[in-house]
Motif scaffolding. Sequence first.
Motif, mmCIF file in Angstrom:
data_model
loop_
_atom_site.group_PDB
_atom_site.id
_atom_site.type_symbol
_atom_site.label_atom_id
_atom_site.label_comp_id
_atom_site.label_asym_id
_atom_site.label_seq_id
_atom_site.Cartn_x
_atom_site.Cartn_y
_atom_site.Cartn_z
ATOM 1 N N LYS A 94 0.964 -1.201 -0.036
ATOM 2 C CA LYS A 94 0.234 -0.118 0.093
ATOM 3 C C LYS A 94 0.713 1.268 0.055
ATOM 4 O O LYS A 94 0.568 2.191 -0.619
ATOM 5 C CB LYS A 94 -0.758 -0.114 1.246
ATOM 6 C CG LYS A 94 -2.020 -1.184 1.445
ATOM 7 C CD LYS A 94 -3.033 -0.946 0.255
ATOM 8 C CE LYS A 94 -4.001 -2.031 0.224
ATOM 9 N NZ LYS A 94 -4.753 -2.244 -0.897
ATOM 10 N N ASP A 95 2.033 1.241 0.666
ATOM 11 C CA ASP A 95 2.810 2.463 0.683
ATOM 12 C C ASP A 95 3.645 2.785 -0.683
ATOM 13 O O ASP A 95 4.016 3.748 -0.820
ATOM 14 C CB ASP A 95 3.735 2.418 2.073
ATOM 15 C CG ASP A 95 4.785 1.250 1.924
ATOM 16 O OD1 ASP A 95 4.424 0.189 1.225
ATOM 17 O OD2 ASP A 95 5.783 1.375 2.297
ATOM 18 N N LYS A 96 3.639 1.929 -1.371
ATOM 19 C CA LYS A 96 4.150 2.062 -2.816
ATOM 20 C C LYS A 96 3.100 2.390 -3.790
ATOM 21 O O LYS A 96 3.753 2.706 -4.864
ATOM 22 C CB LYS A 96 5.014 0.550 -3.365
ATOM 23 C CG LYS A 96 5.875 0.034 -2.359
ATOM 24 C CD LYS A 96 6.981 0.738 -1.943
ATOM 25 C CE LYS A 96 8.115 0.173 -1.022
ATOM 26 N NZ LYS A 96 8.722 1.215 -0.132
ATOM 27 N N LEU A 97 2.021 2.272 -3.415
ATOM 28 C CA LEU A 97 1.005 2.551 -4.698
ATOM 29 C C LEU A 97 1.085 4.065 -5.214
ATOM 30 O O LEU A 97 1.012 4.272 -6.462
ATOM 31 C CB LEU A 97 -0.495 2.349 -4.426
ATOM 32 C CG LEU A 97 -0.790 0.881 -4.019
ATOM 33 C CD1 LEU A 97 -2.255 0.540 -3.316
ATOM 34 C CD2 LEU A 97 -0.928 0.086 -5.570
ATOM 35 N N PHE A 101 4.227 5.520 -10.426
ATOM 36 C CA PHE A 101 4.115 6.107 -11.644
ATOM 37 C C PHE A 101 5.405 7.351 -11.670
ATOM 38 O O PHE A 101 5.380 8.236 -12.660
ATOM 39 C CB PHE A 101 2.700 6.701 -12.214
ATOM 40 C CG PHE A 101 1.810 5.628 -12.138
ATOM 41 C CD1 PHE A 101 1.703 4.879 -13.088
ATOM 42 C CD2 PHE A 101 0.754 5.525 -10.995
ATOM 43 C CE1 PHE A 101 0.989 3.698 -13.120
ATOM 44 C CE2 PHE A 101 -0.226 4.499 -11.092
ATOM 45 C CZ PHE A 101 -0.186 3.457 -12.129
ATOM 46 N N THR A 102 5.893 7.252 -10.446
ATOM 47 C CA THR A 102 7.133 8.192 -10.468
ATOM 48 C C THR A 102 8.265 7.812 -11.277
ATOM 49 O O THR A 102 8.820 6.573 -11.063
ATOM 50 C CB THR A 102 7.564 8.789 -8.963
ATOM 51 O OG1 THR A 102 6.191 8.853 -8.226
ATOM 52 C CG2 THR A 102 8.610 9.447 -8.761
ATOM 53 N N PRO A 103 8.847 8.603 -12.216
ATOM 54 C CA PRO A 103 10.113 8.108 -12.743
ATOM 55 C C PRO A 103 11.141 7.779 -11.785
ATOM 56 O O PRO A 103 11.622 8.387 -10.790
ATOM 57 C CB PRO A 103 10.606 9.509 -13.519
ATOM 58 C CG PRO A 103 9.460 10.136 -13.651
ATOM 59 C CD PRO A 103 8.469 9.961 -12.519
ATOM 60 N N PHE A 104 11.696 6.662 -12.223
ATOM 61 C CA PHE A 104 12.970 5.944 -11.369
ATOM 62 C C PHE A 104 12.438 5.301 -10.198
ATOM 63 O O PHE A 104 13.391 4.750 -9.479
ATOM 64 C CB PHE A 104 14.239 7.002 -11.241
ATOM 65 C CG PHE A 104 14.449 7.727 -12.382
ATOM 66 C CD1 PHE A 104 15.229 6.907 -13.588
ATOM 67 C CD2 PHE A 104 14.216 8.750 -12.670
ATOM 68 C CE1 PHE A 104 15.479 7.494 -14.688
ATOM 69 C CE2 PHE A 104 14.648 9.631 -13.917
ATOM 70 C CZ PHE A 104 15.083 8.764 -14.831
ATOM 71 N N GLY A 115 9.219 2.178 -16.773
ATOM 72 C CA GLY A 115 7.949 1.779 -17.458
ATOM 73 C C GLY A 115 6.545 2.320 -16.935
ATOM 74 O O GLY A 115 5.755 2.808 -18.214
ATOM 75 N N LEU A 116 6.316 2.127 -15.905
ATOM 76 C CA LEU A 116 5.183 2.782 -15.671
ATOM 77 C C LEU A 116 4.882 4.403 -15.693
ATOM 78 O O LEU A 116 3.961 5.024 -15.890
ATOM 79 C CB LEU A 116 4.541 2.248 -14.228
ATOM 80 C CG LEU A 116 4.267 1.048 -13.840
ATOM 81 C CD1 LEU A 116 4.055 0.756 -12.539
ATOM 82 C CD2 LEU A 116 3.132 0.370 -14.781
ATOM 83 N N ALA A 117 6.272 4.930 -15.501
ATOM 84 C CA ALA A 117 6.151 6.663 -15.677
ATOM 85 C C ALA A 117 5.634 6.905 -17.252
ATOM 86 O O ALA A 117 5.087 7.825 -17.683
ATOM 87 C CB ALA A 117 7.531 7.101 -15.318
ATOM 88 N N ILE A 118 6.357 5.910 -18.043
ATOM 89 C CA ILE A 118 6.177 6.112 -19.394
ATOM 90 C C ILE A 118 4.583 5.775 -19.750
ATOM 91 O O ILE A 118 3.925 6.899 -20.507
ATOM 92 C CB ILE A 118 7.152 5.439 -20.383
ATOM 93 C CG1 ILE A 118 8.465 5.672 -20.243
ATOM 94 C CG2 ILE A 118 6.635 5.100 -21.750
ATOM 95 C CD1 ILE A 118 9.593 5.055 -20.584
ATOM 96 N N CYS A 119 4.130 4.733 -19.387
ATOM 97 C CA CYS A 119 2.666 4.447 -19.413
ATOM 98 C C CYS A 119 1.716 5.714 -19.088
ATOM 99 O O CYS A 119 0.981 5.952 -19.734
ATOM 100 C CB CYS A 119 2.456 3.270 -18.412
ATOM 101 S SG CYS A 119 2.805 1.719 -18.850
ATOM 102 N N GLU A 131 -4.574 4.150 -12.928
ATOM 103 C CA GLU A 131 -4.466 3.943 -11.576
ATOM 104 C C GLU A 131 -4.117 2.570 -11.081
ATOM 105 O O GLU A 131 -4.446 1.629 -12.048
ATOM 106 C CB GLU A 131 -5.959 4.388 -10.813
ATOM 107 C CG GLU A 131 -6.393 5.583 -11.228
ATOM 108 C CD GLU A 131 -7.804 5.775 -10.471
ATOM 109 O OE1 GLU A 131 -8.363 4.817 -10.029
ATOM 110 O OE2 GLU A 131 -8.406 6.960 -10.772
ATOM 111 N N ALA A 132 -3.736 2.464 -9.924
ATOM 112 C CA ALA A 132 -3.223 0.998 -9.618
ATOM 113 C C ALA A 132 -3.811 0.850 -8.104
ATOM 114 O O ALA A 132 -4.044 1.834 -7.154
ATOM 115 C CB ALA A 132 -1.724 0.627 -9.467
ATOM 116 N N GLU A 133 -4.399 -0.390 -7.970
ATOM 117 C CA GLU A 133 -4.879 -0.818 -6.523
ATOM 118 C C GLU A 133 -4.042 -2.106 -6.434
ATOM 119 O O GLU A 133 -3.738 -2.673 -7.324
ATOM 120 C CB GLU A 133 -6.554 -0.871 -6.690
ATOM 121 C CG GLU A 133 -6.992 0.336 -7.118
ATOM 122 C CD GLU A 133 -8.719 0.105 -6.840
ATOM 123 O OE1 GLU A 133 -8.934 -0.950 -6.603
ATOM 124 O OE2 GLU A 133 -9.227 0.740 -7.904
#
Length: 156
Positions: A94-97, A101-104, A115-119, A131-133
């Motif tokens: 939960k603390d990482k959610l 999407f933050t670069p690096f 990858g997710l920052a590019i997404c 969003e992620a859950e």
Amino acid sequence: RVRSVILAEHPKGLKFIRDYDISIPEFLGDLEQLIQAILNIVRNAAQALAPQIAEGTAQITLCTRVVRRVTLNRKQHRLALDLQVIDNGPGIPKDKLTELFTPFFTTRKSASGLGLAICKGIVEVHGGSIEAESPQEGGALFVVRLPVRGKVKHGS
């Protein structure tokens, strides 16, 4: 195409469930960029599922739905596409959610964290949101929501 690529990378131990809404109209967007964004999400899911793939119990569900009267980036849209990527992996702490999407930012040693920052960038350029859950029972859920307005473009 995303499913085919991931199954080529993981030919055994991974099952895809496809739950597609066939009523989704064509929409405006760069097909290659959108494929890349979804590929990044699904590839991350497959990597998180490594233990389940080894056991033969890994599962990724791709689910699409039309949603109506949606606000995306403070704009009202009559229709939007919801694409959900759901896996049965260990989940995301939960603390990482909020940092996903933050670069690096990464939780893996051999990853760049881009990858997710590019997404997120690709989805936002298309006027959408991501969003992620991570439900308490495990697994992860990523929801990409894109406004429906026109036809998909091939290439930039």
